[in-house]
Scaffold this motif. Structure first.
Motif, PDB file in Angstrom:
ATOM      1  N   LYS A 283     -16.427   1.414 130.694  1.00 27.88           N
ATOM      2  CA  LYS A 283     -17.721   0.811 130.901  1.00 27.88           C
ATOM      3  C   LYS A 283     -18.679   0.586 130.104  1.00 27.88           C
ATOM      4  O   LYS A 283     -19.452  -0.241 130.028  1.00 27.88           O
ATOM      5  CB  LYS A 283     -18.393   2.115 131.796  1.00 27.88           C
ATOM      6  N   PRO A 284     -18.553   1.315 128.826  1.00 28.55           N
ATOM      7  CA  PRO A 284     -19.617   1.008 127.654  1.00 28.55           C
ATOM      8  C   PRO A 284     -19.249  -0.282 127.153  1.00 28.55           C
ATOM      9  O   PRO A 284     -20.274  -1.195 126.817  1.00 28.55           O
ATOM     10  CB  PRO A 284     -19.186   1.951 126.511  1.00 28.55           C
ATOM     11  N   TYR A 285     -18.291  -0.912 127.144  1.00 27.58           N
ATOM     12  CA  TYR A 285     -17.708  -2.276 126.780  1.00 27.58           C
ATOM     13  C   TYR A 285     -18.368  -3.227 127.921  1.00 27.58           C
ATOM     14  O   TYR A 285     -18.676  -4.203 127.713  1.00 27.58           O
ATOM     15  CB  TYR A 285     -16.337  -2.568 126.643  1.00 27.58           C
TER      16      TYR A 285
ATOM     17  N   MET B 174     -11.412   7.671 121.183  1.00 22.53           N
ATOM     18  CA  MET B 174     -11.376   6.233 121.142  1.00 22.53           C
ATOM     19  C   MET B 174     -11.895   5.856 122.366  1.00 22.53           C
ATOM     20  O   MET B 174     -12.706   4.642 122.521  1.00 22.53           O
ATOM     21  CB  MET B 174     -10.005   5.588 121.040  1.00 22.53           C
ATOM     22  N   VAL B 175     -11.587   6.453 123.443  1.00 15.06           N
ATOM     23  CA  VAL B 175     -12.063   6.037 124.954  1.00 15.06           C
ATOM     24  C   VAL B 175     -13.215   6.715 125.420  1.00 15.06           C
ATOM     25  O   VAL B 175     -13.231   6.825 126.590  1.00 15.06           O
ATOM     26  CB  VAL B 175     -10.746   6.159 125.881  1.00 15.06           C
ATOM     27  N   PHE B 176     -13.814   7.499 124.289  1.00 15.68           N
ATOM     28  CA  PHE B 176     -15.113   8.401 124.813  1.00 15.68           C
ATOM     29  C   PHE B 176     -14.799   9.331 125.712  1.00 15.68           C
ATOM     30  O   PHE B 176     -15.624   9.429 127.050  1.00 15.68           O
ATOM     31  CB  PHE B 176     -16.272   7.323 125.335  1.00 15.68           C
ATOM     32  N   THR B 177     -13.879   9.983 125.660  1.00 17.51           N
ATOM     33  CA  THR B 177     -13.289  10.843 126.630  1.00 17.51           C
ATOM     34  C   THR B 177     -13.116  12.209 125.975  1.00 17.51           C
ATOM     35  O   THR B 177     -12.501  12.394 124.986  1.00 17.51           O
ATOM     36  CB  THR B 177     -12.057  10.444 127.309  1.00 17.51           C
ATOM     37  N   LYS B 178     -13.696  13.381 126.981  1.00 19.97           N
ATOM     38  CA  LYS B 178     -13.125  14.694 126.549  1.00 19.97           C
ATOM     39  C   LYS B 178     -11.840  15.078 127.095  1.00 19.97           C
ATOM     40  O   LYS B 178     -11.262  14.653 127.752  1.00 19.97           O
ATOM     41  CB  LYS B 178     -14.126  15.685 127.198  1.00 19.97           C
ATOM     42  N   ILE B 179     -11.166  15.862 125.935  1.00 19.64           N
ATOM     43  CA  ILE B 179      -9.782  16.346 126.363  1.00 19.64           C
ATOM     44  C   ILE B 179      -9.674  17.715 126.488  1.00 19.64           C
ATOM     45  O   ILE B 179     -10.157  18.506 125.799  1.00 19.64           O
ATOM     46  CB  ILE B 179      -8.685  15.870 125.200  1.00 19.64           C
ATOM     47  N   HIS B 180      -9.201  18.334 127.762  1.00 18.38           N
ATOM     48  CA  HIS B 180      -9.353  19.617 128.353  1.00 18.38           C
ATOM     49  C   HIS B 180      -7.883  20.062 128.113  1.00 18.38           C
ATOM     50  O   HIS B 180      -7.049  19.788 129.202  1.00 18.38           O
ATOM     51  CB  HIS B 180      -9.830  19.730 129.540  1.00 18.38           C
TER      52      HIS B 180
END
Length: 271
Positions: free
Chosen positions: A50-52, A131-137
């Protein structure tokens, strides 16, 4: 006549610094002005796209194919047009393959977040999430069934040598039940059996009433092969491997030379 252009992201739309060249933005806007539908077609989930997409400045209804074809979305409100997630039992089965390979992480991708089965994700998994603006849980096996979002993609991550070894040992068994693809040196991705970028594009093309012969696809990696074979006009990036180039009808410039812009102007807009 090209009515739709399907464009991969990493190694294609984005340059090697993960930036979106202005030349690509301008060419995409010119294609839209000419009545061509633009479809971003990527292994990434929504958070990494989405940001791109917002940088493209498109105001009409366009579409994105995410998670290597396992979900298709409209872009005005990002509603889901189509989705094919993995089941909990699939994820548990895929997790069993890393029990004997502790140097490999299994990371689950939803359109919002990443989930790592274990306690401490590797630096490689964390870097990919960033890199993909994602949180890792980090989660336990028991918590898999409690993930609220659909899990579209399971990703085996590790050093290239570790993934080489893992793929050699497990690819035959995994691909008997799922669709697996090596899309990056550090990454082996797994989706529901029979699903890939081309299945997502075929679903969208049917929805829009566009024949495959009027579609141009642009890509660079192994997870673009089915996409390129489906499209009437297949364009390989200049930075693609020889294997990818051999499957293409045309070869454009590299991703660091705005190869997407060149392809659009030369192969779609020129009559």
């Amino acid at each position: 006549m090209i009515e739709l252009i399907a464009i991969d992201m990493d190694g294609t739309l984005l340059d090697s610094r993960k930036q979106l060249p202005q030349e690509n933005i301008d060419a995409i806007q010119a294609a839209v002005a000419a009545g061509i539908k633009i479809v971003i077609c990527t292994g990434r989930s929504k958070a990494g796209v989405k940001p791109y997409f917002d940088q493209l400045g498109l105001t009409e209804e366009e579409y994105v194919i995410l998670n290597n074809g396992c979900s298709v979305h409209e872009t005005l409100n990002w509603s889901t047009l189509y989705g094919q997630p993995l089941k909990t039992e699939d994820i548990l089965d895929l997790q069993s393959h890393v029990d004997a390979n502790p140097e490999v992480d299994l990371v689950l991708a939803t359109n919002k977040d990443y989930y790592f089965i274990g306690e401490n994700p590797s630096a490689i998994a964390q870097a990919d999430a960033d890199m993909v603006f994602t949180k890792i849980h980090p989660i336990s096996k028991e918590a898999i069934a409690k993930i609220e979002e659909s899990v579209y993609n399971a990703m085996y991550m590790g050093e290239a040598e570790a993934i080489d070894d893992f793929q050699a040992k497990n690819e035959k068994v995994i691909n008997a039940h799922y669709s697996g693809v090596r899309s990056q040196t550090f990454l082996y991705e797994v989706m529901t059996k029979g699903y890939h970028k081309a299945t997502g594009l075929a679903h969208l093309a049917n929805h829009l009433g566009i024949e495959s012969g009027n579609i141009m696809a642009i890509g660079d990696a192994n997870n673009d092969l089915e996409l390129l074979n489906y499209a009437g006009l297949a364009v390989a990036m200049g930075n693609a491997s020889d294997t990818i180039k051999e499957q293409a009808n045309k070869v454009t410039k590299s991703n660091d030379q705005a190869g997407v812009a060149y392809a659009i102007k030369e192969f779609a807009l020129k009559v």
